[in-house]
Motif scaffolding. Structure first.
Motif, mmCIF file in Angstrom:
data_model
loop_
_atom_site.group_PDB
_atom_site.id
_atom_site.type_symbol
_atom_site.label_atom_id
_atom_site.label_comp_id
_atom_site.label_asym_id
_atom_site.label_seq_id
_atom_site.Cartn_x
_atom_site.Cartn_y
_atom_site.Cartn_z
ATOM 1 N N MET A 1 0.847 -1.169 0.000
ATOM 2 C CA MET A 1 0.000 0.000 0.000
ATOM 3 C C MET A 1 0.895 1.236 0.000
ATOM 4 S SD MET A 1 -2.672 1.158 2.947
ATOM 5 C CE MET A 1 -1.592 1.576 4.273
ATOM 6 N N GLU A 48 6.188 2.839 0.051
ATOM 7 C CA GLU A 48 5.489 1.665 0.570
ATOM 8 C C GLU A 48 6.200 1.188 1.828
ATOM 9 O OE1 GLU A 48 4.799 -1.444 -2.229
ATOM 10 O OE2 GLU A 48 4.209 -0.056 -3.801
ATOM 11 N N GLU A 73 -3.344 7.370 2.196
ATOM 12 C CA GLU A 73 -3.110 6.348 1.185
ATOM 13 C C GLU A 73 -3.167 6.976 -0.202
ATOM 14 O OE1 GLU A 73 -5.099 2.191 -0.389
ATOM 15 O OE2 GLU A 73 -5.746 3.038 1.505
#
Length: 131
Positions: A1, A48, A73
């Motif tokens: 993510m 990440e 995010e």
């Protein structure tokens, strides 16, 4: 993510900004590092698995003040990638098809033809062969 981390750091000169960028670039998982803000006092790190608390702590050691403003995010835009992919025109089934479009002044070559693949005596698609 992927995540975007914005940290406010007290930086007064260009040399301080360079040091802050070097510290942020050395962190594990950092993909891109930039300086933003009206006073150029915000370090933006995109990556990440970046530990935002550890990054703020290492910046605090050097600059005495570092506060985490945002951790969010980053979503990739899949729609833009799909639009970039262009569809290819279908390939002609018969070699005479391309000849018709190359020479439109000769209509006698534009007769439809039936193309069939050539099968040899040893083909495995149902023909009779002896082992």
């Amino acid at each position: 993510m992927k995540q975007k981390i914005v940290i406010k750091v007290q930086m007064t000169c260009e040399k301080c900004r360079t040091k802050a960028l070097k510290i942020a670039a050395k962190t594990y998982g950092a993909i891109s590092v930039a300086i933003e803000g009206s006073d150029k006092d915000q370090v933006v790190v995109i990556g990440e698995g970046v530990d935002s608390a550890n990054l703020a702590c290492s910046l605090r050691k050097k600059f005495c003040y570092a506060a985490i403003l945002k951790v969010e995010e980053v979503k990739e835009k899949k729609e833009e990638k799909e639009k970039k992919e262009e569809k290819k025109p279908p390939e002609p089934k018969c070699p005479t098809f391309s000849m018709c479009h190359q020479y439109p002044q000769f209509p006698m070559y534009c007769e439809p033809m039936y193309c069939e693949p050539v099968r040899g005596p040893y083909s495995s698609d149902g023909g009779c062969f002896i082992m």
